[in-house]
Design a protein around this motif. Sequence first.
Motif, PDB file in Angstrom:
ATOM      1  N   CYS A  96       6.377  -6.275  -4.777  1.00  0.00           N
ATOM      2  CA  CYS A  96       6.374  -5.125  -4.267  1.00  0.00           C
ATOM      3  C   CYS A  96       4.790  -4.690  -3.785  1.00  0.00           C
ATOM      4  O   CYS A  96       4.544  -4.153  -2.733  1.00  0.00           O
ATOM      5  N   GLU A  97       3.591  -5.526  -4.733  1.00  0.00           N
ATOM      6  CA  GLU A  97       2.456  -5.770  -3.880  1.00  0.00           C
ATOM      7  C   GLU A  97       2.258  -6.766  -3.313  1.00  0.00           C
ATOM      8  O   GLU A  97       0.612  -6.906  -3.553  1.00  0.00           O
ATOM      9  N   ARG A 102       1.197  -5.717   3.078  1.00  0.00           N
ATOM     10  CA  ARG A 102       0.089  -4.796   3.147  1.00  0.00           C
ATOM     11  C   ARG A 102      -0.726  -4.798   4.205  1.00  0.00           C
ATOM     12  O   ARG A 102      -0.874  -3.936   4.854  1.00  0.00           O
ATOM     13  N   ILE A 105       0.599  -4.185   7.851  1.00  0.00           N
ATOM     14  CA  ILE A 105       1.081  -2.772   7.783  1.00  0.00           C
ATOM     15  C   ILE A 105      -0.347  -2.018   8.501  1.00  0.00           C
ATOM     16  O   ILE A 105      -0.543  -1.672   9.183  1.00  0.00           O
ATOM     17  N   THR A 106      -1.179  -2.451   7.099  1.00  0.00           N
ATOM     18  CA  THR A 106      -2.722  -2.394   7.385  1.00  0.00           C
ATOM     19  C   THR A 106      -2.913  -2.259   8.907  1.00  0.00           C
ATOM     20  O   THR A 106      -3.598  -1.422  10.031  1.00  0.00           O
ATOM     21  N   LYS A 113      -5.276   2.189   4.246  1.00  0.00           N
ATOM     22  CA  LYS A 113      -4.994   2.281   2.844  1.00  0.00           C
ATOM     23  C   LYS A 113      -3.018   2.437   2.841  1.00  0.00           C
ATOM     24  O   LYS A 113      -2.580   3.908   2.407  1.00  0.00           O
ATOM     25  N   PRO A 114      -1.976   1.937   3.433  1.00  0.00           N
ATOM     26  CA  PRO A 114      -0.246   2.408   2.988  1.00  0.00           C
ATOM     27  C   PRO A 114      -0.315   2.396   2.148  1.00  0.00           C
ATOM     28  O   PRO A 114      -0.511   1.743   0.453  1.00  0.00           O
ATOM     29  N   HIS A 115       0.757   3.885   1.955  1.00  0.00           N
ATOM     30  CA  HIS A 115       1.337   4.281   0.655  1.00  0.00           C
ATOM     31  C   HIS A 115       2.691   3.467   0.402  1.00  0.00           C
ATOM     32  O   HIS A 115       3.203   4.702   1.286  1.00  0.00           O
ATOM     33  N   MET A 116       2.921   3.477  -0.446  1.00  0.00           N
ATOM     34  CA  MET A 116       4.456   2.749  -0.539  1.00  0.00           C
ATOM     35  C   MET A 116       5.260   3.566  -1.420  1.00  0.00           C
ATOM     36  O   MET A 116       4.866   4.207  -2.563  1.00  0.00           O
ATOM     37  N   PHE A 262       6.450   2.959   3.897  1.00  0.00           N
ATOM     38  CA  PHE A 262       5.315   3.154   4.091  1.00  0.00           C
ATOM     39  C   PHE A 262       4.946   3.984   4.559  1.00  0.00           C
ATOM     40  O   PHE A 262       6.446   4.481   6.041  1.00  0.00           O
TER      41      PHE A 262
END
Length: 278
Positions: A96-97, A102, A105-106, A113-116, A262
């Motif tokens: 997931c990391e 990420r 998406i950024t 800082k996208p948050h999942m 996200f």
Amino acid sequence: MHERFERDGYLFVKGCIPKKALLQCREAYFHHMTPSGLLKEGSNPIDGTFSHKDSRKFLPPGNLRRLFRLKDDEESEKYLDLMLSAHEAPFYLHYCETPELRAFITRFMNWEKPHMLQRTMIRAFVPNSELTPVHFDQMYLRAGPPTSIAAWVPIGDISLEAGGLMYLEKSTDIGQKTEADFAASAHNLSDEERVSALNKNMNDGGFLSRDIVAYGKEARRKWLIAEYEAGDVIFHNPWMMHASCKNKDPNDRIRLATDLRFVDPEKPYDNVSYVLDP
């Protein structure tokens, strides 16, 4: 890419993340699930070959099990325990990391800082099991505005016959109208009931329809399907109507994928946790 995403409601990105990391996650997942009886005895876990036991015993936790009012026996409970614990296993948390996801998406969403959201689900659909009925994500995110983006990630190759995710063509407007209709009929509900996808105004199980073909015909839109390879990611907006096909993989391979959602933590979003996402 932005033009396509706005026009179509989804964006299919080939080779978005490293294939090696996905296959490591796939192998670790099926090793984790081996005690459940899910896999064919003596098979290589990374192949994900189904054991041909009763397919309904291996439905994922959530609305489908509720919809069919399944009563769990010892084997089913073992499977569910292992499947739920897989969501907290190091191999899945590490996956997931994935930095490449990420990073995409950024850049694509222009979020620092996208948050999942912690509402993820590993979906392992065995051959000839039930499919995921028609729905759109905002049904399950009503406690906040439609600010999320979903990433559907196949964990391994998925053939056309294996029935991956499919979208109703250009259906963002249908999702928005459907939710507006639900909101108009929710004036007599409490706040808690209003944000629930299982409130009394919804269909059983919180889905829009289990008859995917009939739903597409009524909407006069095509269902769009594709083959997927490990490393591909498909993104969609919160209104996009989608479902899955039945797994008819000729090699009896289990279809493994996951949904990740996200948001931009600097803006309002639905941070309520539910255990009955589809």
